[in-house]
Structures are given as structure tokens and as C-alpha cells.
Design an enzyme around this catalytic site. Structure first.
Site, PDB file in Angstrom:
ATOM      1  N   ARG A 116      21.489-109.217  -7.267  1.00  0.00           N
ATOM      2  CA  ARG A 116      21.790-109.961  -8.487  1.00  0.00           C
ATOM      3  C   ARG A 116      20.602-109.857  -9.434  1.00  0.00           C
ATOM      4  O   ARG A 116      19.542-109.376  -9.053  1.00  0.00           O
ATOM      5  CB  ARG A 116      22.095-111.427  -8.152  1.00  0.00           C
ATOM      6  CG  ARG A 116      21.060-112.019  -7.202  1.00  0.00           C
ATOM      7  CD  ARG A 116      20.772-113.451  -7.428  1.00  0.00           C
ATOM      8  NE  ARG A 116      20.240-113.690  -8.729  1.00  0.00           N
ATOM      9  CZ  ARG A 116      18.962-113.488  -9.071  1.00  0.00           C
ATOM     10  NH1 ARG A 116      18.088-113.020  -8.210  1.00  0.00           N
ATOM     11  NH2 ARG A 116      18.544-113.749 -10.281  1.00  0.00           N
ATOM     12  N   GLY A 117      20.796-110.374 -10.673  1.00  0.00           N
ATOM     13  CA  GLY A 117      19.751-110.251 -11.678  1.00  0.00           C
ATOM     14  C   GLY A 117      20.013-108.980 -12.466  1.00  0.00           C
ATOM     15  O   GLY A 117      20.298-107.922 -11.866  1.00  0.00           O
ATOM     16  N   ALA A 118      19.937-109.072 -13.788  1.00  0.00           N
ATOM     17  CA  ALA A 118      20.390-107.961 -14.634  1.00  0.00           C
ATOM     18  C   ALA A 118      19.718-106.612 -14.317  1.00  0.00           C
ATOM     19  O   ALA A 118      20.414-105.608 -14.118  1.00  0.00           O
ATOM     20  CB  ALA A 118      20.202-108.337 -16.106  1.00  0.00           C
ATOM     21  N   GLN A 143      19.546-120.179  -7.461  1.00  0.00           N
ATOM     22  CA  GLN A 143      18.627-119.027  -7.478  1.00  0.00           C
ATOM     23  C   GLN A 143      17.188-119.493  -7.722  1.00  0.00           C
ATOM     24  O   GLN A 143      16.243-118.859  -7.263  1.00  0.00           O
ATOM     25  CB  GLN A 143      19.021-118.034  -8.588  1.00  0.00           C
ATOM     26  CG  GLN A 143      20.301-117.256  -8.324  1.00  0.00           C
ATOM     27  CD  GLN A 143      21.520-117.968  -8.883  1.00  0.00           C
ATOM     28  OE1 GLN A 143      21.540-119.198  -8.988  1.00  0.00           O
ATOM     29  NE2 GLN A 143      22.539-117.216  -9.236  1.00  0.00           N
ATOM     30  N   ASP A 200      20.616-111.654 -19.394  1.00  0.00           N
ATOM     31  CA  ASP A 200      21.638-110.744 -18.867  1.00  0.00           C
ATOM     32  C   ASP A 200      22.200-109.844 -19.940  1.00  0.00           C
ATOM     33  O   ASP A 200      22.731-108.762 -19.654  1.00  0.00           O
ATOM     34  CB  ASP A 200      22.771-111.544 -18.217  1.00  0.00           C
ATOM     35  CG  ASP A 200      22.283-112.119 -16.913  1.00  0.00           C
ATOM     36  OD1 ASP A 200      21.691-113.207 -16.932  1.00  0.00           O
ATOM     37  OD2 ASP A 200      22.442-111.436 -15.883  1.00  0.00           O
ATOM     38  N   LYS A 231      21.525-117.226 -17.316  1.00  0.00           N
ATOM     39  CA  LYS A 231      22.114-118.139 -16.337  1.00  0.00           C
ATOM     40  C   LYS A 231      22.488-119.490 -16.966  1.00  0.00           C
ATOM     41  O   LYS A 231      21.739-120.040 -17.765  1.00  0.00           O
ATOM     42  CB  LYS A 231      21.100-118.349 -15.207  1.00  0.00           C
ATOM     43  CG  LYS A 231      21.521-119.280 -14.094  1.00  0.00           C
ATOM     44  CD  LYS A 231      22.857-118.961 -13.476  1.00  0.00           C
ATOM     45  CE  LYS A 231      22.983-117.563 -12.938  1.00  0.00           C
ATOM     46  NZ  LYS A 231      24.385-117.193 -12.607  1.00  0.00           N
TER      47      LYS A 231
HETATM   48  O1  MRU Z   1      24.045-114.731 -11.508  1.00  0.00           O
HETATM   49  P1  MRU Z   1      22.695-114.078 -11.416  1.00  0.00           P
HETATM   50  O2  MRU Z   1      21.843-114.649 -10.344  1.00  0.00           O
HETATM   51  O3  MRU Z   1      22.788-112.579 -11.347  1.00  0.00           O
HETATM   52  O4  MRU Z   1      21.998-114.429 -12.800  1.00  0.00           O
HETATM   53  C1  MRU Z   1      20.742-113.894 -13.070  1.00  0.00           C
HETATM   54  C2  MRU Z   1      20.145-114.391 -14.329  1.00  0.00           C
HETATM   55  O5  MRU Z   1      20.745-115.112 -15.083  1.00  0.00           O
HETATM   56  C3  MRU Z   1      18.779-113.878 -14.650  1.00  0.00           C
HETATM   57  O6  MRU Z   1      18.062-114.827 -15.356  1.00  0.00           O
HETATM   58  C4  MRU Z   1      18.902-112.614 -15.498  1.00  0.00           C
HETATM   59  O7  MRU Z   1      19.730-111.677 -14.880  1.00  0.00           O
HETATM   60  C5  MRU Z   1      17.582-111.981 -15.768  1.00  0.00           C
HETATM   61  S1  MRU Z   1      16.874-111.283 -14.333  1.00  0.00           S
HETATM   62  C6  MRU Z   1      15.449-110.486 -14.753  1.00  0.00           C
END
Ligand code: MRU
Length: 339
Positions: free
Chosen positions: A46-48, A194, A235, A245
Site C-alpha cells: 500500500r501507499g502510492a 496505518q 495519493d 488518506k
Molecule cells: O490506503 P493506503 O494505506 O494505501 O493510503 C496511503 C496514503 O494515503 C498515503 O498517505 C499516500 O499513499 C502517500 S504514501 C507515500
């Protein structure tokens, strides 16, 4: 250890299973596109930026597992896999960005073997570039932090949200590497936590002082003067808003109310400046994530649930965007960002 990588011996993806943290650190293998899609949907990865790497490696997986006997058939297979992978999570733009970039790498291939090689090289390049970009972004961002600052963050924009180092946490890591005494306040980030499960785990590992709060405490700690800066990841960044998020918007509004700078740290691949907020789909997740806490029921099973994974923060709340190309201030012109 990188969050996500390619195993050249097995031609498969390896990744940290983030659903098990902080209790267990385990590296799992995805050897089919289906298992990768399951891992993305379940937030094992997960995470962009990490999703960006997953998308690229996912196309490599499709290419290596394909039984195609011609280049055209291989193209059909990877394009279909690309559609399936992109559909797993609609909000983070890095997923479609990487899938499309890796598919484009096939253009000059003369045969299947060469196509597979080009695809894997491009996917690997995306992963390698991510680490290098985060380090650069971190150095730029560190200039915004002063010795003694306490930084509030939301969700996890650390090394586990990327291939390594992190965006928001990368800035904090870089500032600490420069010898600045930086402390962190991590919001727990309901409903999947998270912040409490992953951000605090990363920071404790790195011996960076971190205090955990619930999301609803952010106004209180800002009003008490306990927060100097807020840094979050993103994201997707459209012309008019930052998608991150769920809960990020609340912190941004509160930061403005308390004159606290609100920074977004994200690589240029997260920008989608051709589009506006209204055009973006916000992922709605399973109601079960809110009716249960782990396996413990915390709401009536038939209660109506609204569970958006992300929210949009209008640009008027953003003090600056930190990228690998430098720090950008309002009015955030795309030509300046994409140098
Ligand atoms: O649902 P997730 O855990 O994938 O959400 C992740 C986020 O919102 C992060 O803040 C975002 O992807 C940036 S990660 C460098």
C-alpha cells in the site's frame, strides 16, 4: 530490505506483508497477477509510490507468466493484466502511471524475449528511481524543518509506503540525518490504523521519537502548541486538491486555523494536473473494516457504513508541496513542478 522487489531467480514479486505489522515482519511472494491484485486490495502492499512499483512489477509478472506465442498475444495479455491491476485501487494515480509506463516500454521490442526484458527493466527502473527520488525529496523537505520541531503526520508515508526511505517520513529521516532533533506525532489513521501500526513501527525501528494520538486528538494537540508542522503524503494531486488518506483534510483545516504550515511530500509521478477534484474516484472500502476492529465486532452488523479510503484537501490549505524537483508554493503551476 525494500518494501517491494523482483526476485530474478523465481521471476516473482517479493513484498513486506503490511497487514501483519507491527506484530510480525514477513516477506511474502506474489507469483501471479491474481495474487498481486489480492495483495493490493488487502493492503498487504500500500501507499502510492509502493503501488507504483507494484503496478510495474505486476506487468512484468503478466509478461513472464504469459503463454503467448506472438508479440501481439503478449500485448493482449499484459494490457488485460494492466486493466485488472489498475482497477484494484482507483485513487492512487501511481498505479495507472506505472502500468502505462511499463506497457509503453514494449514498443520497440522485436520478440517476446526482448519484450519481457524491456518490461522488467522498466519496472525495476521505476522501483530504483523511487528510492532516489525520495532521497532527493527528503533533502529538499528537510530544509523546511528546524532543530527541535515536532511534526505531525497522518497515515503512513514512510519507507513501507514506498520502495524505501519514504516521502513525509523521508523528509523527517533526512532532517534527522542532518542532525536536527525532530519529534513526530503520528495519528492512528482509522479505520485501518496505518499510523499506529506502520508509521510508529518504522519510527521506533529508526529510534526517531514518536508519540501516537487518535485522529480526533489533532485539533487538541495543535491548539496546545504541540505541533510545529504537518507533513503528509499524497495519493494523487489534481490542479485543485490533494487526495490522501481519509482524515487528512481535517488536519489541514485545523492546521490553517492554528497557523501551522501544512506540507505535502510527493514525487512528481503523483501529480495529475490535467484533472480536477470532481473527476477523481474516491475508493470506497468494505464496511466490515468499520464494523470490526480486527476480528472484534465494534458496531451492529446491520448498521449503515460510509468508508471512503481518501479525502481531498483543497489547495488553499496547502502551504507547500515537496517533490524530488524542489519545493513548490502556491499557486502550484505544473510547468514549474515538471522541470
Ligand atoms: O490506503 P493506503 O494505506 O494505501 O493510503 C496511503 C496514503 O494515503 C498515503 O498517505 C499516500 O499513499 C502517500 S504514501 C507515500
Amino acid at each position: 530490505m525494500r518494501t517491494i522487489d523482483w526476485d530474478y531467480k523465481k521471476n516473482s514479486i517479493t513484498m513486506t506483508d503490511q497487514t501483519l505489522l507491527p506484530g510480525e515482519y514477513k516477506v511474502i511472494e506474489c507469483s501471479t497477477v491474481d495474487s498481486l491484485c489480492e495483495a493490493i486490495k488487502r493492503l498487504r502492499v500500500r501507499g502510492a509510490p509502493a503501488l507504483g512499483a507494484a503496478g510495474g512489477f505486476g506487468i512484468a509478472l503478466a509478461a513472464f507468466k504469459s503463454n503467448a506465442s506472438s508479440l501481439n498475444e503478449l500485448m493482449d495479455d499484459i494490457e488485460n493484466a494492466g486493466k485488472t491491476i489498475i482497477a484494484t485501487r482507483p485513487t492512487a494515480v501511481n498505479l495507472s502511471w506505472s502500468v502505462n509506463r511499463v506497457i509503453s516500454a514494449v514498443e520497440d521490442a522485436r520478440n517476446i524475449k526482448e519484450a519481457r526484458m524491456f518490461i522488467l527493466d522498466e519496472a525495476k527502473a521505476i522501483a530504483d528511481e523511487d528510492v532516489e527520488k525520495n532521497m532527493r525529496l527528503g533533502e529538499y523537505g528537510a530544509s523546511l524543518l528546524e532543530d527541535g520541531d515536532t511534526v505531525m503526520t497522518h497515515c503512513n508515508a514512510g519507507r513501507l509506503a514506498c520502495v524505501d526511505w519514504g516521502t513525509a517520513l523521508g523528509v523527517i529521516r533526512s532532517a534527522r540525518a542532518e542532525g536536527k532533533d525532530i519529534k513526530v506525532i503520528s495519528c492512528e489513521t482509522r479505520p485501518l490504523n496505518q499510523g499506529s501500526r506502520i508509521t510508529t513501527w518504522e519510527l521506533v525501528q529508526d529510534k526517531i521519537p514518536v508519540t501516537l494520538i487518535t485522529d480526533s486528538m489533532s485539533g487538541h494537540v495543535m491548539r496546545k502548541g504541540m505541533v510545529d508542522k504537518v507533513i503528509v503524503g499524497a495519493d494523487r494531486i489534481t490542479q485543485d486538491a490533494v487526495f490522501n488518506k481519509i482524515g487528512t483534510y481535517t488536519h489541514a483545516v485545523l492546521a490553517k486555523e492554528h497557523d501551522i504550515p501544512f506540507y505535502v511530500a510527493a514525487p512528481v509521478s503523483t501529480f495529475d494536473f490535467e484533472r480536477m477534484e470532481d473527476e477523481i474516484e474516491i475508493e470506497l472500502r468494505d464496511p466490515g473494516e468499520m464494523r470490526y476492529f480486527g476480528s472484534h465486532q465494534i458496531a451492529p452488523l446491520d448498521v449503515e457504513v460510509y468508508n471512503p479510503a481518501f479525502d481531498a484537501t483543497p489547495m488553499e490549505y496547502v502551504s507547500a508541496i515537496i517533490t524530488e524537483n524542489g519545493i513548490f508554493y502556491p499557486p502550484f503551476l505544473i510547468d514549474e513542478v515538471r522541470i
